[in-house]
Design an enzyme around this catalytic site. Structure first.
Site, short mmCIF file in Angstrom:
data_model
loop_
_atom_site.label_atom_id
_atom_site.label_comp_id
_atom_site.label_asym_id
_atom_site.label_seq_id
_atom_site.Cartn_x
_atom_site.Cartn_y
_atom_site.Cartn_z
N LYS A 270 -10.39 0.48 -2.02
CA LYS A 270 -10.46 -0.01 -0.64
C LYS A 270 -11.83 0.25 -0.02
O LYS A 270 -12.31 1.39 0.01
CB LYS A 270 -9.36 0.67 0.18
CG LYS A 270 -9.21 0.16 1.60
CD LYS A 270 -8.05 0.89 2.26
CE LYS A 270 -7.84 0.42 3.69
NZ LYS A 270 -6.75 1.20 4.34
N GLU B 186 0.85 -1.19 0.00
CA GLU B 186 0.00 0.00 0.00
C GLU B 186 0.88 1.25 0.00
O GLU B 186 1.94 1.28 0.62
CB GLU B 186 -0.88 -0.03 1.23
CG GLU B 186 -1.88 1.12 1.33
CD GLU B 186 -2.70 1.05 2.62
OE1 GLU B 186 -3.81 1.60 2.63
OE2 GLU B 186 -2.23 0.45 3.61
N CYS C 271 -4.91 -3.66 2.92
CA CYS C 271 -4.57 -3.37 4.32
C CYS C 271 -5.71 -3.65 5.32
O CYS C 271 -5.94 -4.80 5.68
CB CYS C 271 -4.09 -1.93 4.42
SG CYS C 271 -3.13 -1.61 5.94
#
Length: 316
Positions: A150, A78, A191
């Site tokens: 995300k 990321e 993440c």
């Protein structure tokens, strides 16, 4: 399985990296020579800063080394291209996917004939106050094959650390994304998604993923507590490979990442990692899709799942 960038020549670094890998995963390496179901994957560890050019130079170097090492898919963490040092910087550099930053990485993939997983790119958002945290999958021709924005945003007061509020400048995505590749069917995440197993369940059972990609920048505190155990859990419960590229070390005075880039097999075994949590480099493993099939056949959880039917009965 990987070594820090140093004053060694690129060739020496690759040879040392490969010898380190073979010592730990000799069986997988030998099998790949005769088994058409295998493909070599690399997982990067790096310490990005707010210098776009410096970050690109490191990525360029790693991609070229990985190509020499026979890697077919190289996975970056990321925020690979940029980590801000002060509020507002990420919004200032955010751009569309056809902008000059991403196009440099697309060209790099094409020139090196390698697929790239570019997790956590600062894509320009719906307005000037927001961006998307976007995982970009680029094929070996330099074409963007798919993107995942995300879904789960990191709004957390980390004990003994900092307060994070990703939603203050990031727009959450809505779509679950899986994409076919020569390596296998890839499930894209970023993440903080790691803490939400239902996303990975859907990638496996609804979207037929075989390899889950988890580019991350875990904090030092949360990484030490939960990073490896969550990754291994996702691998075990989905019977997928997990490739988790991590930011590592101090990016600036305010921010530090945990590191520990990993590749985990469908049984939950760590099959590749860097020799420490701070080095810049990559680790390699040979992904064998026949192992995915074997684990799923011997423990057929897809046939035993009852959640959907039970949930429907509860609702009625």
């Amino acid at each position: 399985m990987a070594l820090p960038i140093s004053t060694l020549t690129a060739q020496a670094r690759v040879l040392r990296r490969l010898s380190f890998h073979r010592a730990a995963t000799a069986t997988a390496t030998v099998c790949s020579m005769a088994n058409p179901t295998t493909a070599r994957v690399g997982v990067v560890q790096m310490t990005s800063t707010n210098d776009l050019n410096s970050n690109y130079a490191i990525c360029d170097r790693l991609v070229k080394e990985a190509a020499v090492a026979g890697v077919k898919l190289l996975c970056f963490p990321e925020s690979f291209s940029f980590v801000s040092s002060k509020d507002g910087e990420s919004l200032q550099i955010a751009e569309n996917l056809d902008g000059p930053i991403m196009q440099k990485y697309c060209s790099l993939a094409r020139e090196s004939n390698i697929w790239l997983s570019l997790g956590g790119f600062q894509e320009k958002g719906p307005d000037n106050a927001h961006l998307s945290n976007t995982h970009v999958l680029v094929d070996d021709s330099g074409k963007i094959r798919n993107v995942y924005r995300k879904i789960h945003l990191f709004d957390v007061d980390v004990p003994g650390n900092m307060v994070y509020k990703e939603s203050s400048f990031t727009t959450a995505g809505n779509d679950i994304i899986a994409e076919d590749s020569p390596i296998g069917r890839l499930g894209l995440t970023v993440c903080y998604d790691l803490r939400f197993p239902e996303l990975y369940q859907q990638l496996r059972f609804e979207h037929q993923a075989q390899i889950l990609l988890v580019p991350s920048a875990f904090t030092k505190v949360t990484g030490a507590a939960h990073w490896e155990i969550l990754l291994r859990a996702r691998a075990i419960e989905t019977q997928c490979y997990v490739v988790a590229a991590a930011q590592a070390g101090k990016h600036n005075e305010k921010r530090e990442s945990y590191g520990d880039s990993l590749i985990i097999d469908p049984w939950g075994t760590v099959i590749a990692r860097l020799p420490d949590r701070f080095s810049t480099g990559f680790a390699v493993a040979d992904i064998d899709l026949s192992k995915v099939d074997s684990v799923r056949t011997k423990m057929p959880i897809s046939q035993h799942r009852r959640f959907d039917s039970c949930w429907k009965s509860l609702k009625t």
